[in-house]
Design a protein around this motif. Sequence first.
Motif, mmCIF file in Angstrom:
data_model
loop_
_atom_site.group_PDB
_atom_site.id
_atom_site.type_symbol
_atom_site.label_atom_id
_atom_site.label_comp_id
_atom_site.label_asym_id
_atom_site.label_seq_id
_atom_site.Cartn_x
_atom_site.Cartn_y
_atom_site.Cartn_z
ATOM 1 N N THR A 54 8.780 1.689 5.165
ATOM 2 C CA THR A 54 7.502 2.313 5.499
ATOM 3 C C THR A 54 7.621 3.799 5.837
ATOM 4 O O THR A 54 8.652 4.263 6.310
ATOM 5 N N LEU A 55 6.529 4.490 5.634
ATOM 6 C CA LEU A 55 6.440 5.895 6.017
ATOM 7 C C LEU A 55 5.529 6.097 7.218
ATOM 8 O O LEU A 55 5.567 7.151 7.845
ATOM 9 N N ALA A 56 4.686 5.101 7.523
ATOM 10 C CA ALA A 56 3.631 5.362 8.497
ATOM 11 C C ALA A 56 3.314 4.231 9.462
ATOM 12 O O ALA A 56 2.445 4.396 10.287
ATOM 13 N N ASP A 57 3.956 3.102 9.383
ATOM 14 C CA ASP A 57 3.637 2.027 10.323
ATOM 15 C C ASP A 57 4.137 2.391 11.710
ATOM 16 O O ASP A 57 5.193 3.005 11.861
ATOM 17 N N SER A 89 0.833 -1.193 0.000
ATOM 18 C CA SER A 89 0.000 0.000 0.000
ATOM 19 C C SER A 89 0.878 1.257 0.000
ATOM 20 O O SER A 89 2.102 1.177 0.115
ATOM 21 N N ARG A 90 0.238 2.407 -0.125
ATOM 22 C CA ARG A 90 0.961 3.672 -0.270
ATOM 23 C C ARG A 90 1.973 3.913 0.862
ATOM 24 O O ARG A 90 3.110 4.312 0.622
ATOM 25 N N GLU A 91 1.565 3.659 2.108
ATOM 26 C CA GLU A 91 2.454 3.976 3.233
ATOM 27 C C GLU A 91 3.693 3.089 3.295
ATOM 28 O O GLU A 91 4.642 3.397 4.010
ATOM 29 N N LYS A 92 3.712 1.995 2.543
ATOM 30 C CA LYS A 92 4.893 1.119 2.552
ATOM 31 C C LYS A 92 6.051 1.708 1.762
ATOM 32 O O LYS A 92 7.152 1.187 1.801
ATOM 33 N N ASN A 93 5.798 2.801 1.005
ATOM 34 C CA ASN A 93 6.866 3.507 0.298
ATOM 35 C C ASN A 93 7.537 2.629 -0.758
ATOM 36 O O ASN A 93 8.762 2.581 -0.857
#
Length: 166
Positions: free
Chosen positions: A73-76, A3-7
């Motif tokens: 990741t960017l958000a996990d 997904s997007r947040e996985k960069n």
Amino acid sequence: RLSREKNLPCLAEAFRQIHARRPDVGLGAVGEGPYQAEFEQSVQGRPVVFAGRQRGEALARHYASADLFVFPTLADCLPIAVMEAMAAGLPVVAPGVGALREEVEEGVNGLIVPPKDAGAIVSAVQSLLRDAPRRYAMSRASRQLAEERFDAARNYGAILRLMKNL
């Protein structure tokens, strides 16, 4: 989850650079999600195994086949995938976002890189690929830290005791 947040664009760029210098290096991607097709296209023509969603023994085999685990990741916050990689004895390369520094101790069981920095991922991966003794020491530390910090039976018992005391 792809997904997007996985960069994933950053991971794809890092892998392109690594593979250009080390054609013997491959990438395994486990998971599925809305960015899978875009990610597959961005690494096309390179040795990438897309395993889709895996569980249990199948997932354990993927971890066992790896030399290290990259999680850009960017958000996990506190990702289970990193705990799984640690339990499998893999050094981890990840950004210091969320609570990842609770999982990855810089220089002990992995390397912390700045978010969105493909060059830093390349440098970290190459340094671990060049230094097998360091990589093995990080592997052992990952396994030990996973057992100490993320053992479900011990943690569930501690949570239950805490709740009873409250």
